[in-house]
Scaffold this motif. Structure first.
Motif, PDB file in Angstrom:
ATOM      1  N   UNK A 263      53.461  73.679   4.212  1.00 43.69           N
ATOM      2  CA  UNK A 263      53.913  73.187   2.904  1.00 43.69           C
ATOM      3  C   UNK A 263      55.126  72.277   3.077  1.00 43.69           C
ATOM      4  N   UNK A 264      56.021  72.672   3.963  1.00 43.93           N
ATOM      5  CA  UNK A 264      57.196  71.828   4.238  1.00 43.93           C
ATOM      6  C   UNK A 264      56.763  70.498   4.850  1.00 43.93           C
ATOM      7  N   UNK A 265      55.838  70.562   5.800  1.00 45.42           N
ATOM      8  CA  UNK A 265      55.370  69.346   6.464  1.00 45.42           C
ATOM      9  C   UNK A 265      54.734  68.386   5.465  1.00 45.42           C
ATOM     10  N   UNK A 266      53.930  68.923   4.562  1.00 38.95           N
ATOM     11  CA  UNK A 266      53.263  68.065   3.565  1.00 38.95           C
ATOM     12  C   UNK A 266      54.290  67.411   2.647  1.00 38.95           C
ATOM     13  N   UNK A 267      55.292  68.157   2.260  1.00 36.66           N
ATOM     14  CA  UNK A 267      56.315  67.632   1.347  1.00 36.66           C
ATOM     15  C   UNK A 267      57.202  66.587   2.011  1.00 36.66           C
ATOM     16  N   UNK A 268      57.312  66.627   3.326  1.00 31.62           N
ATOM     17  CA  UNK A 268      58.256  65.751   4.020  1.00 31.62           C
ATOM     18  C   UNK A 268      57.602  64.630   4.817  1.00 31.62           C
ATOM     19  N   UNK A 269      56.291  64.573   4.824  1.00 31.76           N
ATOM     20  CA  UNK A 269      55.607  63.506   5.556  1.00 31.76           C
ATOM     21  C   UNK A 269      55.426  62.282   4.668  1.00 31.76           C
ATOM     22  N   UNK A 270      55.559  61.116   5.283  1.00 33.57           N
ATOM     23  CA  UNK A 270      55.301  59.859   4.581  1.00 33.57           C
ATOM     24  C   UNK A 270      53.976  59.253   5.045  1.00 33.57           C
ATOM     25  N   UNK A 271      53.308  59.951   5.940  1.00 32.92           N
ATOM     26  CA  UNK A 271      52.076  59.437   6.540  1.00 32.92           C
ATOM     27  C   UNK A 271      50.860  60.081   5.871  1.00 32.92           C
ATOM     28  N   UNK A 272      49.992  59.261   5.277  1.00 30.06           N
ATOM     29  CA  UNK A 272      48.827  59.787   4.552  1.00 30.06           C
ATOM     30  C   UNK A 272      47.876  60.550   5.472  1.00 30.06           C
ATOM     31  N   UNK A 273      47.732  60.077   6.711  1.00 27.39           N
ATOM     32  CA  UNK A 273      46.835  60.751   7.650  1.00 27.39           C
ATOM     33  C   UNK A 273      47.347  62.152   7.971  1.00 27.39           C
ATOM     34  N   UNK A 274      48.657  62.286   8.172  1.00 29.27           N
ATOM     35  CA  UNK A 274      49.245  63.602   8.438  1.00 29.27           C
ATOM     36  C   UNK A 274      49.151  64.508   7.216  1.00 29.27           C
ATOM     37  N   UNK A 275      49.296  63.917   6.044  1.00 34.70           N
ATOM     38  CA  UNK A 275      49.184  64.716   4.816  1.00 34.70           C
ATOM     39  C   UNK A 275      47.785  65.295   4.672  1.00 34.70           C
ATOM     40  N   UNK A 276      46.768  64.517   5.064  1.00 40.14           N
ATOM     41  CA  UNK A 276      45.390  65.005   5.000  1.00 40.14           C
ATOM     42  C   UNK A 276      45.184  66.176   5.954  1.00 40.14           C
ATOM     43  N   UNK A 277      45.693  66.033   7.175  1.00 38.05           N
ATOM     44  CA  UNK A 277      45.606  67.121   8.158  1.00 38.05           C
ATOM     45  C   UNK A 277      46.282  68.375   7.625  1.00 38.05           C
TER      46      UNK A 277
END
Length: 204
Positions: free
Chosen positions: A113-127
């Protein structure tokens, strides 16, 4: 443009212009060069920071691979020290993976949840969303898992999303919905090799 009768008049005109404008020209040149060197210094500083973060990331991930959950404190320190960098997001994803393997699902979910909130990369958000959905399904939070899967808009994930929806439907006891989802997943470019086995099991 004013015309000059002689070279002497031109020289005098240049001198007069320089008296009036010379300081401004010098000031502009200094500002311009200062800006150029400042920008280069900034770029060099950013590059050095990125290289340092990359080396530190490699180091903590190596520790995580060799020590497993025992390296959790050091990788969390790295994450806290590099917030704002995608390296911290990547580290959180790796830490969550180790936590899942140790069956610490709540901790892994918090990392994701932290990673999703702090990522600016759409590909990483999908993962990240996909992994969150898998954990939620494991925790029997099926509605949450389905809602999380709906956040993934990248068509390259279509097969995996449909297959996980099928897995969730099967866990809920809805074999018809599971069969439909698995069949849909088979049509996608990212279809897994296990889909036919799952369909065969349902057909028995």
């Amino acid at each position: 443009m004013e015309l000059y009768d002689s070279e002497e008049q031109q020289v005098e005109a240049i001198k007069d212009w320089w008296k009036e404008n010379g300081k401004a020209v010098i000031f502009g040149a200094v500002i311009g060069l200062g800006g150029l060197f400042g920008w280069r210094y900034y770029q060099d500083s950013v590059l050095q920071g990125q290289e340092a973060a990359s080396e530190a990331y490699t180091s903590v991930i190596t520790s995580l691979q060799t020590q497993g959950a025992d390296a959790e404190a050091s990788i969390q320190t790295f994450i806290d020290a590099n917030k704002g960098s995608e390296y911290s997001v990547l580290a959180a994803l790796q830490l969550a993976k180790v936590q899942v393997e140790a069956n610490n699902l709540d901790e892994a979910l918090a990392q994701l949840e932290w990673a999703k909130a702090n990522s600016k990369d759409d590909a990483l958000k999908a993962v990240t969303s996909y992994r969150i959905a898998r954990i939620q399904a494991e925790q029997q939070n099926y509605d949450g898992a389905i809602a999380e899967l709906e956040l993934i808009k990248d068509p390259s994930w279509a097969g995996r999303i449909a297959e996980l929806r099928g897995d969730i439907s099967l866990r809920k006891g809805d074999e018809a919905a599971a069969y439909a989802a698995y069949t849909e997943a088979q049509q996608a470019e990212d279809a897994s090799q296990t889909l036919q086995m799952k369909l065969d099991d349902l057909a028995k």
